[in-house]
Write a protein that holds these residues in place. Structure first.
Motif, PDB file in Angstrom:
ATOM      1  N   ARG A  46       2.898   3.812  -3.934  1.00 50.82           N
ATOM      2  CA  ARG A  46       3.235   3.808  -5.363  1.00 50.82           C
ATOM      3  C   ARG A  46       4.659   3.305  -5.584  1.00 50.82           C
ATOM      4  N   TRP A  47       5.559   3.679  -4.681  1.00 46.40           N
ATOM      5  CA  TRP A  47       6.920   3.126  -4.761  1.00 46.40           C
ATOM      6  C   TRP A  47       6.899   1.626  -4.504  1.00 46.40           C
ATOM      7  N   PHE A  48       6.053   1.194  -3.573  1.00 42.44           N
ATOM      8  CA  PHE A  48       6.047  -0.190  -3.094  1.00 42.44           C
ATOM      9  C   PHE A  48       5.390  -1.166  -4.083  1.00 42.44           C
ATOM     10  N   LEU A  49       4.484  -0.688  -4.918  1.00 39.19           N
ATOM     11  CA  LEU A  49       3.664  -1.582  -5.726  1.00 39.19           C
ATOM     12  C   LEU A  49       4.456  -2.570  -6.583  1.00 39.19           C
ATOM     13  N   PRO A  50       5.505  -2.145  -7.316  1.00 42.70           N
ATOM     14  CA  PRO A  50       6.239  -3.142  -8.112  1.00 42.70           C
ATOM     15  C   PRO A  50       6.831  -4.264  -7.264  1.00 42.70           C
ATOM     16  N   LEU A  51       7.240  -3.938  -6.042  1.00 41.83           N
ATOM     17  CA  LEU A  51       7.735  -4.963  -5.132  1.00 41.83           C
ATOM     18  C   LEU A  51       6.595  -5.850  -4.641  1.00 41.83           C
ATOM     19  N   CYS A  52       5.456  -5.238  -4.345  1.00 46.32           N
ATOM     20  CA  CYS A  52       4.304  -6.005  -3.869  1.00 46.32           C
ATOM     21  C   CYS A  52       3.819  -7.010  -4.905  1.00 46.32           C
ATOM     22  N   GLU A  53       4.033  -6.712  -6.170  1.00 44.13           N
ATOM     23  CA  GLU A  53       3.594  -7.637  -7.219  1.00 44.13           C
ATOM     24  C   GLU A  53       4.364  -8.959  -7.184  1.00 44.13           C
ATOM     25  N   LYS A  69      15.959  -1.981  -8.038  1.00 40.84           N
ATOM     26  CA  LYS A  69      15.361  -0.698  -8.415  1.00 40.84           C
ATOM     27  C   LYS A  69      14.575  -0.117  -7.239  1.00 40.84           C
ATOM     28  N   GLY A  70      13.848  -0.971  -6.537  1.00 32.07           N
ATOM     29  CA  GLY A  70      13.108  -0.510  -5.372  1.00 32.07           C
ATOM     30  C   GLY A  70      14.029  -0.010  -4.274  1.00 32.07           C
ATOM     31  N   LEU A  71      15.083  -0.744  -4.010  1.00 32.09           N
ATOM     32  CA  LEU A  71      16.020  -0.338  -2.962  1.00 32.09           C
ATOM     33  C   LEU A  71      16.708   0.982  -3.305  1.00 32.09           C
ATOM     34  N   ALA A  72      17.028   1.169  -4.585  1.00 31.99           N
ATOM     35  CA  ALA A  72      17.708   2.399  -4.998  1.00 31.99           C
ATOM     36  C   ALA A  72      16.820   3.623  -4.823  1.00 31.99           C
ATOM     37  N   ALA A  73      15.506   3.410  -4.925  1.00 37.29           N
ATOM     38  CA  ALA A  73      14.568   4.537  -4.812  1.00 37.29           C
ATOM     39  C   ALA A  73      13.809   4.518  -3.490  1.00 37.29           C
ATOM     40  N   ARG A  74      14.307   3.769  -2.544  1.00 36.64           N
ATOM     41  CA  ARG A  74      13.611   3.604  -1.252  1.00 36.64           C
ATOM     42  C   ARG A  74      13.302   4.964  -0.643  1.00 36.64           C
ATOM     43  N   PRO A  75      12.043   5.232  -0.337  1.00 37.72           N
ATOM     44  CA  PRO A  75      11.676   6.583   0.103  1.00 37.72           C
ATOM     45  C   PRO A  75      12.077   6.859   1.544  1.00 37.72           C
ATOM     46  N   GLU A  76      12.267   8.112   1.826  1.00 34.40           N
ATOM     47  CA  GLU A  76      12.454   8.528   3.210  1.00 34.40           C
ATOM     48  C   GLU A  76      11.075   8.605   3.834  1.00 34.40           C
ATOM     49  N   VAL A  87      -2.539  -8.562   6.339  1.00 32.39           N
ATOM     50  CA  VAL A  87      -1.649  -9.719   6.423  1.00 32.39           C
ATOM     51  C   VAL A  87      -0.705  -9.611   5.243  1.00 32.39           C
ATOM     52  N   ALA A  88       0.536  -9.239   5.506  1.00 28.98           N
ATOM     53  CA  ALA A  88       1.438  -8.773   4.457  1.00 28.98           C
ATOM     54  C   ALA A  88       2.516  -9.800   4.137  1.00 28.98           C
ATOM     55  N   GLY A  89       3.019  -9.719   2.897  1.00 26.33           N
ATOM     56  CA  GLY A  89       4.080 -10.596   2.436  1.00 26.33           C
ATOM     57  C   GLY A  89       5.407  -9.885   2.278  1.00 26.33           C
ATOM     58  N   LEU A  90       5.413  -8.777   1.490  1.00 26.99           N
ATOM     59  CA  LEU A  90       6.670  -8.046   1.268  1.00 26.99           C
ATOM     60  C   LEU A  90       7.151  -7.342   2.524  1.00 26.99           C
ATOM     61  N   VAL A  91       6.314  -7.301   3.549  1.00 26.35           N
ATOM     62  CA  VAL A  91       6.763  -6.796   4.848  1.00 26.35           C
ATOM     63  C   VAL A  91       7.961  -7.584   5.348  1.00 26.35           C
ATOM     64  N   CYS A  92       8.096  -8.836   4.916  1.00 27.88           N
ATOM     65  CA  CYS A  92       9.225  -9.652   5.356  1.00 27.88           C
ATOM     66  C   CYS A  92      10.556  -9.016   4.987  1.00 27.88           C
ATOM     67  N   ALA A  93      10.568  -8.271   3.884  1.00 21.19           N
ATOM     68  CA  ALA A  93      11.773  -7.570   3.458  1.00 21.19           C
ATOM     69  C   ALA A  93      11.715  -6.081   3.752  1.00 21.19           C
ATOM     70  N   PHE A  94      10.503  -5.528   3.820  1.00 23.26           N
ATOM     71  CA  PHE A  94      10.338  -4.074   3.979  1.00 23.26           C
ATOM     72  C   PHE A  94       9.342  -3.786   5.104  1.00 23.26           C
ATOM     73  N   PRO A  95       9.696  -4.095   6.345  1.00 18.74           N
ATOM     74  CA  PRO A  95       8.740  -3.911   7.441  1.00 18.74           C
ATOM     75  C   PRO A  95       8.382  -2.459   7.725  1.00 18.74           C
ATOM     76  N   ARG A  96       9.345  -1.555   7.700  1.00 19.21           N
ATOM     77  CA  ARG A  96       9.038  -0.157   8.041  1.00 19.21           C
ATOM     78  C   ARG A  96       8.101   0.469   7.019  1.00 19.21           C
ATOM     79  N   GLU A  97       8.344   0.206   5.760  1.00 22.38           N
ATOM     80  CA  GLU A  97       7.497   0.785   4.717  1.00 22.38           C
ATOM     81  C   GLU A  97       6.060   0.259   4.821  1.00 22.38           C
ATOM     82  N   THR A  98       5.936  -1.030   5.123  1.00 22.10           N
ATOM     83  CA  THR A  98       4.600  -1.620   5.234  1.00 22.10           C
ATOM     84  C   THR A  98       3.827  -1.010   6.398  1.00 22.10           C
TER      85      THR A  98
END
Length: 304
Positions: free
Chosen positions: A237-244, A290-297, A206-217
């Motif tokens: 590891r990329w997602f963790l700072p956003l998840c916080e 910062k997360g968006l700039a490093a958004r992984p492929e 049951v995710a929260g940051l999925v609201c902004a980053f659904p594909r990554e979640t």
């Protein structure tokens, strides 16, 4: 609709206009992004959905709109966070009439019920409906823990089927699995612990940051469950700072701001919440940018 409690279930934010009414076009835009990313269900009217400020007619509007737009593709789960058993039963009955697929139940609000009272509260609502139910176990925020002994009683009812596990104790996944096997589905309710709990056997997130980053979640969930742990770890590891951002009392404002920067939301909140300003806003935006700039492929996860 019958369904398994597994996969990614976004706890969707509630979109408001500048006039403080429901913004259904913005809600639909975000909902479509979730569906396209491959989520397995949605949850409406949760804490992230500003449940405490929604009227019952607004909740009904959200459920009705979501059910119509989803057209049976994925389940629509409505949160119940009431102060009285009587009101909880009313919400459950309304949800079934509106076409919701399931319910998420919080313990009684504004009163710290003891174990016996909490079990009676959950059972009374569950017995009033045939909808499948997930218990939200979050003693950190709501000060009431649903213990394994309490679940022993609750699972006497067939429609109590899952737990949103938010105790912050990763070992609880193993503890519950050892005791109840697959009878109780376990969904991680804390973004920062999601990959660890999925590895330890949680059925969903049951995710929260999925609201902004659904594909990554969804990618993290599917890669982990497919055993492709190196790829999942890289994304997580990329997602963790956003998840916080999900761990703060202002998680609603933080996540809505992330939705804005990701292009799938608005930041309007309902008072007493206020939109972010000043240093706090700059700090949160820096994390998001910062997360968006490093958004992984992402690897192709759609067929996993």
């Amino acid at each position: 609709m019958t369904f398994d409690w597994q996969g990614v279930f976004p706890a969707l934010t509630t979109k408001f206009t500048t006039d403080d009414t429901l913004d259904l076009p913005a809600f639909e835009r975000n909902l479509q992004a979730q569906i396209e990313a491959g989520v397995d269900g949605i949850i409406l009217g949760g804490s992230l959905g500003e449940a405490s400020t929604l009227t019952q007619p607004e909740r009904e509007t959200l459920v009705r709109h979501a059910v119509k737009k989803i057209s049976g593709k994925i389940p629509v789960v409505l949160n119940i966070s009431e102060a009285s058993t009587k009101e909880g039963i009313k919400v459950a009955e309304s949800a079934a009439d509106l076409g919701a697929s399931g319910l998420m139940l919080l313990p009684p609000m504004r009163y710290k019920a003891d174990d016996r009272e909490t079990v009676a509260f959950f059972k009374a609502i569950a017995q009033s409906t045939t909808l499948p139910i997930m218990i939200y176990n979050n003693p950190v925020d709501y000060k009431i823990e649903t213990t394994p002994d309490m679940f022993e009683e609750l699972l006497e009812l067939d429609n109590i089927q899952a737990v949103k596990e938010s105790t912050r104790d990763v070992t609880n996944v193993t503890r519950l699995r050892n005791r109840f096997g697959d009878r109780l589905k376990i969904l991680c309710g804390v973004d920062t612990l999601a990959m660890e709990e999925l590895v330890m056997g949680a059925d969903g997130w049951v995710a929260g940051l999925v609201c902004a980053f659904p594909r990554e979640t969804v990618a993290i969930y599917r890669l982990t469950k497919a055993g492709r742990l190196d790829e999942a770890r890289e994304v997580f590891r990329w997602f963790l700072p956003l998840c916080e951002l999900d761990l703060h009392p202002k998680l609603v404002q933080y996540i809505k701001l992330a939705e804005v920067h990701a292009g799938i939301g608005t930041e309007h909140v309902r008072a007493p919440r206020l939109s972010l300003v000043g240093e706090e806003r700059e700090r949160v935006e820096q994390i998001i940018k910062k997360g968006l700039a490093a958004r992984p492929e992402l690897p192709d996860y759609s067929s996993l």
